[in-house]
Design a protein around this motif. Structure first.
Motif, PDB file in Angstrom:
ATOM      1  N   SER A  36     -15.999 -28.994  -3.128  1.00 19.22           N
ATOM      2  CA  SER A  36     -16.143 -27.631  -3.632  1.00 19.22           C
ATOM      3  C   SER A  36     -15.006 -27.318  -4.558  1.00 19.22           C
ATOM      4  CB  SER A  36     -16.136 -26.639  -2.462  1.00 19.22           C
ATOM      5  OG  SER A  36     -14.941 -26.748  -1.750  1.00 19.22           O
ATOM      6  N   PRO A  37     -15.222 -26.448  -5.555  1.00 19.03           N
ATOM      7  CA  PRO A  37     -14.160 -26.123  -6.502  1.00 19.03           C
ATOM      8  C   PRO A  37     -13.071 -25.319  -5.825  1.00 19.03           C
ATOM      9  CG  PRO A  37     -16.058 -24.721  -6.867  1.00 19.03           C
ATOM     10  CD  PRO A  37     -16.479 -25.742  -5.855  1.00 19.03           C
ATOM     11  N   LEU A  38     -11.834 -25.403  -6.393  1.00 16.93           N
ATOM     12  CA  LEU A  38     -10.734 -24.608  -5.864  1.00 16.93           C
ATOM     13  C   LEU A  38     -10.973 -23.129  -6.087  1.00 16.93           C
ATOM     14  CD1 LEU A  38      -7.599 -26.676  -6.920  1.00 16.93           C
ATOM     15  CD2 LEU A  38      -8.634 -26.513  -4.660  1.00 16.93           C
ATOM     16  N   VAL A  39     -11.526 -22.768  -7.273  1.00 16.29           N
ATOM     17  CA  VAL A  39     -11.753 -21.360  -7.605  1.00 16.29           C
ATOM     18  C   VAL A  39     -13.223 -21.204  -7.990  1.00 16.29           C
ATOM     19  CG1 VAL A  39     -11.053 -19.430  -9.050  1.00 16.29           C
ATOM     20  CG2 VAL A  39      -9.396 -21.185  -8.430  1.00 16.29           C
ATOM     21  N   PRO A  40     -14.025 -20.556  -7.173  1.00 16.75           N
ATOM     22  CA  PRO A  40     -15.449 -20.385  -7.540  1.00 16.75           C
ATOM     23  C   PRO A  40     -15.590 -19.555  -8.801  1.00 16.75           C
ATOM     24  CG  PRO A  40     -15.058 -19.860  -5.225  1.00 16.75           C
ATOM     25  CD  PRO A  40     -13.721 -19.993  -5.880  1.00 16.75           C
ATOM     26  N   ASP A  41     -16.527 -19.934  -9.623  1.00 17.90           N
ATOM     27  CA  ASP A  41     -16.810 -19.219 -10.868  1.00 17.90           C
ATOM     28  C   ASP A  41     -18.154 -18.522 -10.698  1.00 17.90           C
ATOM     29  OD1 ASP A  41     -17.073 -18.230 -13.359  1.00 17.90           O
ATOM     30  OD2 ASP A  41     -16.961 -20.157 -14.418  1.00 17.90           O
ATOM     31  N   PRO A  42     -18.170 -17.182 -10.550  1.00 21.29           N
ATOM     32  CA  PRO A  42     -19.457 -16.507 -10.322  1.00 21.29           C
ATOM     33  C   PRO A  42     -20.417 -16.643 -11.495  1.00 21.29           C
ATOM     34  CG  PRO A  42     -17.693 -14.943 -10.736  1.00 21.29           C
ATOM     35  CD  PRO A  42     -17.047 -16.264 -10.583  1.00 21.29           C
ATOM     36  N   MET A 603       5.207 -17.559   7.172  1.00 24.36           N
ATOM     37  CA  MET A 603       4.956 -16.225   6.631  1.00 24.36           C
ATOM     38  C   MET A 603       3.685 -16.138   5.799  1.00 24.36           C
ATOM     39  SD  MET A 603       8.736 -14.803   5.634  1.00 24.36           S
ATOM     40  CE  MET A 603       9.991 -14.631   6.905  1.00 24.36           C
ATOM     41  N   ALA A 604       3.280 -17.215   5.168  1.00 26.68           N
ATOM     42  CA  ALA A 604       2.080 -17.182   4.335  1.00 26.68           C
ATOM     43  C   ALA A 604       0.836 -17.210   5.219  1.00 26.68           C
ATOM     44  CB  ALA A 604       2.078 -18.346   3.366  1.00 26.68           C
ATOM     45  N   THR A 605      -0.206 -16.513   4.777  1.00 25.64           N
ATOM     46  CA  THR A 605      -1.469 -16.476   5.509  1.00 25.64           C
ATOM     47  C   THR A 605      -2.635 -17.017   4.694  1.00 25.64           C
ATOM     48  OG1 THR A 605      -1.850 -14.202   4.750  1.00 25.64           O
ATOM     49  CG2 THR A 605      -0.738 -14.484   6.872  1.00 25.64           C
ATOM     50  N   THR A 606      -2.419 -17.290   3.426  1.00 28.30           N
ATOM     51  CA  THR A 606      -3.456 -17.844   2.569  1.00 28.30           C
ATOM     52  C   THR A 606      -3.178 -19.321   2.316  1.00 28.30           C
ATOM     53  OG1 THR A 606      -2.288 -17.273   0.520  1.00 28.30           O
ATOM     54  CG2 THR A 606      -3.724 -15.590   1.471  1.00 28.30           C
ATOM     55  N   TRP A 607      -3.929 -19.886   1.342  1.00 28.51           N
ATOM     56  CA  TRP A 607      -3.712 -21.298   1.025  1.00 28.51           C
ATOM     57  C   TRP A 607      -2.333 -21.546   0.419  1.00 28.51           C
ATOM     58  CZ3 TRP A 607      -2.616 -22.844  -3.915  1.00 28.51           C
ATOM     59  CH2 TRP A 607      -2.908 -21.954  -4.949  1.00 28.51           C
ATOM     60  N   LEU A 608      -1.574 -20.494   0.117  1.00 31.52           N
ATOM     61  CA  LEU A 608      -0.223 -20.676  -0.415  1.00 31.52           C
ATOM     62  C   LEU A 608       0.710 -21.332   0.601  1.00 31.52           C
ATOM     63  CD1 LEU A 608       0.430 -17.366  -2.401  1.00 31.52           C
ATOM     64  CD2 LEU A 608      -0.104 -19.629  -3.298  1.00 31.52           C
ATOM     65  N   ARG A 609       0.332 -21.331   1.870  1.00 32.87           N
ATOM     66  CA  ARG A 609       1.179 -22.017   2.845  1.00 32.87           C
ATOM     67  C   ARG A 609       1.250 -23.514   2.576  1.00 32.87           C
ATOM     68  NH1 ARG A 609      -3.088 -20.770   6.758  1.00 32.87           N
ATOM     69  NH2 ARG A 609      -1.734 -19.135   7.553  1.00 32.87           N
ATOM     70  N   LEU A 610       0.299 -24.023   1.781  1.00 30.61           N
ATOM     71  CA  LEU A 610       0.371 -25.436   1.404  1.00 30.61           C
ATOM     72  C   LEU A 610       1.603 -25.734   0.560  1.00 30.61           C
ATOM     73  CD1 LEU A 610      -3.370 -26.119   0.514  1.00 30.61           C
ATOM     74  CD2 LEU A 610      -2.159 -26.712   2.625  1.00 30.61           C
ATOM     75  N   ALA A 611       2.187 -24.682  -0.040  1.00 35.42           N
ATOM     76  CA  ALA A 611       3.407 -24.893  -0.823  1.00 35.42           C
ATOM     77  C   ALA A 611       4.565 -25.352   0.047  1.00 35.42           C
ATOM     78  CB  ALA A 611       3.787 -23.604  -1.551  1.00 35.42           C
TER      79      ALA A 611
END
Length: 820
Positions: A36-42, A603-611
């Motif tokens: 699946s794409p990282l950012v869906p394009d509507p 502290m991160a709750t989104t996919w930014l925790r992958l950083a």
């Protein structure tokens, strides 16, 4: 291209399909998954597989779509995704969670400065960043950056304010004098000596012009009438606070400065009680003395009831008096990773609060009508809050207990106000309170390890709760009582194991950085011992404390003592089978990188925790990016040590300082101490002229005030007691350490490194590194206090050694001439 719809995409697939098919001799399997794409394009949704197309054409179409989705991962889209996730994080309150992080960064920055700034500089920086934050309100991103900068400067200013507020008068030089003062606390040491903390009121013979306000002195014996608040006097030898035992290790003068201790030492005789008027004491001193006397009375009662080492540990758990615990038990608990049981901290506060809440809720359950109409959970939380406040006071208000009380008090107050108790926000509030009160704790191991473990546990608990909430489960089947108890037991042990793994992983590098040791069997030890502590020791400790005013604490202390007996036996058994726990030095940047990864991950709750992954990976890869010293030298120039291979550490004294040597052993990953071989002068067994023939990796050879050793690299080290003998080593030694403050460099050879007692007195302990590639390159040296003095180091320049003076000697009395 951007305006094409779904139909045009399908046409392109059909057009490209034939040409792609001709390019591949062997098509990929049809089961190739479509990521699946990282950012869906509507405007351009993912395409569905064309089931009507032939299999090879469908496979090629899937490959083309994969390539198209990969092509959509462009920098603008990634930037948009990051901005969207960051906005979501801000909406969820991550900015508040970063407040203590920014304050801590500022505090660490202040305590890491090379020179002490005056008040004008941090105040000016705070004002400047505050103005920039105010002006930039119309630009949200810029405003946020300036707010973070403002918080960092506020942390720096908080460190400066605390340093100014402490203002501890530190003793500058070793001296013997008559000390008179009021006793603040007494500690019964494991060696049998008594350690007294005394607020100095006067000194005499000689009278000190810059006497410290508070000192710690030990005595062999004291009168039974001496208690906290008593006025005592005695002739004592005072010593200035010591610095780090090696560069980059814990600075004891830093700790003494912020604890208000200006000197330490021992009574040359037994102190005496001085008659005084207690009414002259300030109210705060009388209250503190009363609390301290109550602590000592309770500790004596516990020791008398339980007895032995179990009584000492029980006293440590209930009133925080732990000086009498035997050294072998302390070491066994450190090796097994359960020493946190002894130090009153979050574990003890949580167990006390949990026990009180359980007792209160059980009592309220006996009155169902009252419980149904009243918020009994809040009543229990209020009782728990009062209980841990009393526990904090009776345990001596040590820093670790104070920090744990703040953290738990915030959680209990959240229950009182119908808020979630265990959240990162409450942890952030606790951290802000601790940093505001004691910024210097940020650079200490207790703060770092405590908040690292707690944040990791809170983050893991929140993630697990979210996972369970999103997962639909059928109602559990009915089970028999043995099955129910077995599942509960396994669940509890699994939770305990995960708690130990998460907390241990979060604090591992901090423990290695500060103590150069790990506990290989800590997981096994915690699984075996913590159920005893949680279910037997601490609950019965709470019950004994509640029953003590009524004289009914005997049975509870008995059960608690039996639990401690099992705990001591199990920790000793595991310690004997634990491998060597010394791991040596690690790089500072690895600890910093792992700390950043821990902040992001918790502290991160989104996919930014992958950083957090690249920071964690970089931290692990740079762990060994440091070099162990080839030679270590104590700050008093009396001890030199070097690793000689095979896990052995050669020292230059037959009776070295035990604490210093233990630290050096862990830093250099050595297991055995090799004492020097001493030869009499002129016996022919060893002469200075034979230095070039010394075997590498051998112990120190000492004769006539000179000790020689050869490092495995071939460098020769000489330790000289008198400056008059130093010139003899100039012809063959690569490093000369002179235990004489009046000495200078006698060699005048750039290839010979000479270190004098005066240098060490001014700059602290030293680490020497030899160039292993070239024998003609001089050795390099690193001092523990190399640079401008901070307030906790200023006293170093006042000692006789730092001024290049010989040791003080009393003037001889003139001999009366015979009568004429």
């Amino acid at each position: 291209m951007a305006g094409r719809g779904r139909g045009s995409d399908q046409d392109e697939d059909a057009a490209i399909g034939v040409s792609e098919r001709s390019l591949f001799a062997m098509p990929l399997p049809a089961a190739l998954p479509l990521p699946s794409p990282l950012v869906p394009d509507p405007g351009n949704p993912p395409l569905q597989a064309d089931v009507s197309a032939p299999a090879p054409v469908a496979e090629v179409g899937r490959i083309v779509r994969v390539r198209r989705q990969i092509g959509r991962i462009s920098l603008p889209r990634l930037r948009h995704s990051v901005a969207t996730a960051a906005g979501l994080e801000l909406d969820r309150g991550v900015a508040f969670l970063l407040v203590p992080v920014c304050l801590a960064i500022g505090a660490i920055g202040y305590f890491s400065l090379a020179a002490e700034p005056d008040f004008a500089k941090p105040v000016a920086v705070v004002v400047l960043t505050g103005l920039c934050a105010f002006v930039s309100r119309s630009w949200p991103k810029t405003h946020l950056c300036f707010m973070f900068a403002l918080l960092c400067t506020l942390g720096l200013l908080a460190g400066k304010v605390e340093t100014w507020r402490a203002g501890t008068q530190m003793l500058g030089s070793e001296i013997s004098t008559q000390v008179t003062g009021r006793v603040v606390s007494l500690d019964q040491m494991e060696t049998g000596r008594i350690r007294l903390t005394i607020d100095v009121t006067s000194t005499a013979r000689p009278k000190l012009r810059y006497a410290p306000e508070r000192v710690r002195l030990s005595a062999r014996k004291i009168p039974a009438e001496i208690t906290a608040g008593s006025l005592v006097t005695g002739y004592a030898k005072l010593l200035p606070p010591t610095g780090p035992v090696r560069p980059d290790s814990y600075d004891f003068s830093f700790d003494s400065y912020f604890a208000g201790i200006g000197g330490s030492g021992f009574f040359l005789g037994n102190p005496k009680l001085v008659a005084g008027n207690d009414n002259d004491m300030p109210l705060s001193a009388r209250i503190a003395s009363g609390i301290e006397n109550a602590r000592e009375a309770i500790a004596d009662h516990i020791r008398g009831s339980v007895g032995g080492a179990e009584g000492e540990i029980a006293a440590a758990l209930i009133v925080g008096v732990r000086a009498g615990i035997p050294d072998e038990i302390n070491e066994a608990m450190r090796r097994t990773g359960i020493y946190h049981v002894i130090s009153i901290s979050g574990l003890h506060m949580a167990l006390v609060a949990g026990t009180i809440m359980m007792l209160m809720r059980s009592a309220f359950a006996l009155f169902p009508d009252f419980s149904a109409r009243r918020p009994v959970k809040k009543y229990a939380a209020a009782a728990a809050l009062v209980s841990i406040a009393a526990y904090l006071v009776i345990s001596g208000i040590v820093v670790a207990a104070e920090r744990s009380f703040i953290m738990l008090a915030v959680m209990l107050l959240a229950v009182l106000f119908d808020r979630a108790a265990l959240t990162m926000r409450n942890l952030a509030i606790s951290a802000i309170a601790v940093i505001a009160v004691s910024p210097h704790e940020v650079v200490g191991p207790s703060f770092q390890m405590s908040f690292a473990a707690t944040s990791a546990l809170v983050g893991a608990y929140a993630g697990w709760s979210d996972h369970r909430a999103a997962k639909t489960k059928p109602p559990p089947p009915r089970r028999s009582l043995p099955d129910f108890l077995t599942r509960k037991f396994l669940s509890a042990m699994g939770g305990l194991a995960m708690t130990s793994i998460i907390a241990g992983s979060a604090t591992a590098l901090f423990a290695i950085w500060h103590f150069q040791r790990v506990s290989p069997l800590s997981l096994f030890a915690n699984l075996a011992i913590m159920p005893i502590v949680s279910l037997v020791v601490m609950p019965f400790a709470v019950l004994s404390a509640l029953a003590m005013p009524f004289g009914a604490d005997g049975p509870f202390l008995y059960v608690m003592g039996k639990g401690l007996t099992v705990m001591i036996a199990m920790s000793g058994w595991i310690s004997e089978r634990s491998p060597v726990d010394a791991v040596g030095l690690i790089s500072q940047q690895s600890v910093l990188l792992v700390a950043i990864a821990l902040v992001i991950a918790t502290m991160a709750t989104t996919w930014l925790r992958l950083a957090a992954l690249p920071f964690a990976l970089a931290g692990l890869l740079t762990v060994s990016d440091t070099r162990a010293p080839d030679v270590l030298i104590s700050e008093d120039a009396r001890l030199v040590a070097l690793p000689i291979g095979g896990g052995e550490l050669a020292v230059s004294r037959a009776r070295p300082n035990e604490f210093t040597v233990d630290n050096w052993k862990r830093a250099l990953t050595s297991e055995t101490i090799v004492m020097p071989e001493v030869f009499s002068k002129g016996d022919g067994q060893f002469e200075i002229a034979d230095a070039a023939e010394l075997p590498s990796g051998a112990p120190f050879y000492c004769t006539a005030g000179i000790c020689l050793a050869k490092h495995p690299s071939g460098a020769i080290i000489a330790h000289v007691e008198d400056r008059k003998d130093a010139w003899m080593a100039c012809g063959f030694a690569d490093l000369i350490v002179i235990n004489d403050a009046t000495a200078h460099d006698p060699c005048h050879n750039p290839l010979v490194l000479v270190i004098t007692k005066r240098q060490l007195a001014r700059k602290g302990s030293a680490a020497v590194f030899f160039d292993r590639q070239s024998a003609t390159t001089p050795a390099t040296i690193s001092f523990a206090v190399d640079g401008s003095y901070r307030p906790w180091h200023t006293q170093r320049k006042f000692s006789r050694e730092a001024r290049g003076l010989p040791p003080y000697r009393k003037p001889e009395k003139p001999v009366a001439s015979p009568a004429q």
